[in-house]
Scaffold this active site. Structure first.
Site, short mmCIF file in Angstrom:
data_model
loop_
_atom_site.label_atom_id
_atom_site.label_comp_id
_atom_site.label_asym_id
_atom_site.label_seq_id
_atom_site.Cartn_x
_atom_site.Cartn_y
_atom_site.Cartn_z
N ASP A 1 -2.39 -4.87 4.47
CA ASP A 1 -1.80 -5.17 3.18
C ASP A 1 -0.52 -5.95 3.50
O ASP A 1 -0.12 -6.04 4.66
CB ASP A 1 -1.51 -3.87 2.42
CG ASP A 1 -1.00 -4.13 1.01
OD1 ASP A 1 -1.38 -5.16 0.41
OD2 ASP A 1 -0.22 -3.31 0.51
N ASP B 1 2.78 -6.36 1.03
CA ASP B 1 4.00 -5.73 0.52
C ASP B 1 4.08 -4.27 0.95
O ASP B 1 3.12 -3.52 0.83
CB ASP B 1 4.03 -5.78 -1.01
CG ASP B 1 4.13 -7.21 -1.53
OD1 ASP B 1 4.44 -8.11 -0.75
OD2 ASP B 1 3.89 -7.40 -2.74
#
Length: 100
Positions: free
Chosen positions: A8, A10
């Protein structure tokens, strides 16, 4: 042995929410307007509108490139990604909206 490794973005690779972060970097005065957009639009639509506001303000692609070069990566993740890359693993970022 090589692996496919998916990240991922963020709060995983970087220590920030990249959407809010880039607006704060390139148009801090737009943050209140962006928050208002977020309350009335789907988040990706609000980001589209925020990007239009930034471009209307005169922000250019090069400004984004300079800002993203300063994004606060987690040091451990940065080191880990470099090591995995050296080992020949395939690395990917899976994100709902982060493309640059």
């Amino acid at each position: 042995e090589r692996h496919v490794i998916v990240f991922d973005f963020d709060w995983s690779l970087i220590n920030e929410n990249s959407d809010y972060w880039i607006i704060k970097q390139l148009g801090k005065e737009l943050v209140p307007q962006f928050k208002k957009l977020c309350s009335s639009l789907h988040f990706t639509d609000a980001m589209d509108e925020a990007m239009k506001l930034l471009f209307d303000k005169g922000v250019k692609k090069e400004d984004f490139e300079r800002a993203f070069a300063k994004v606060p990566f987690f040091q451990e993740m940065q080191e880990g990604v470099r090591e995995m890359s050296k080992q020949g693993h395939s690395l990917y970022i899976l994100s709902d909206a982060n493309t640059f």
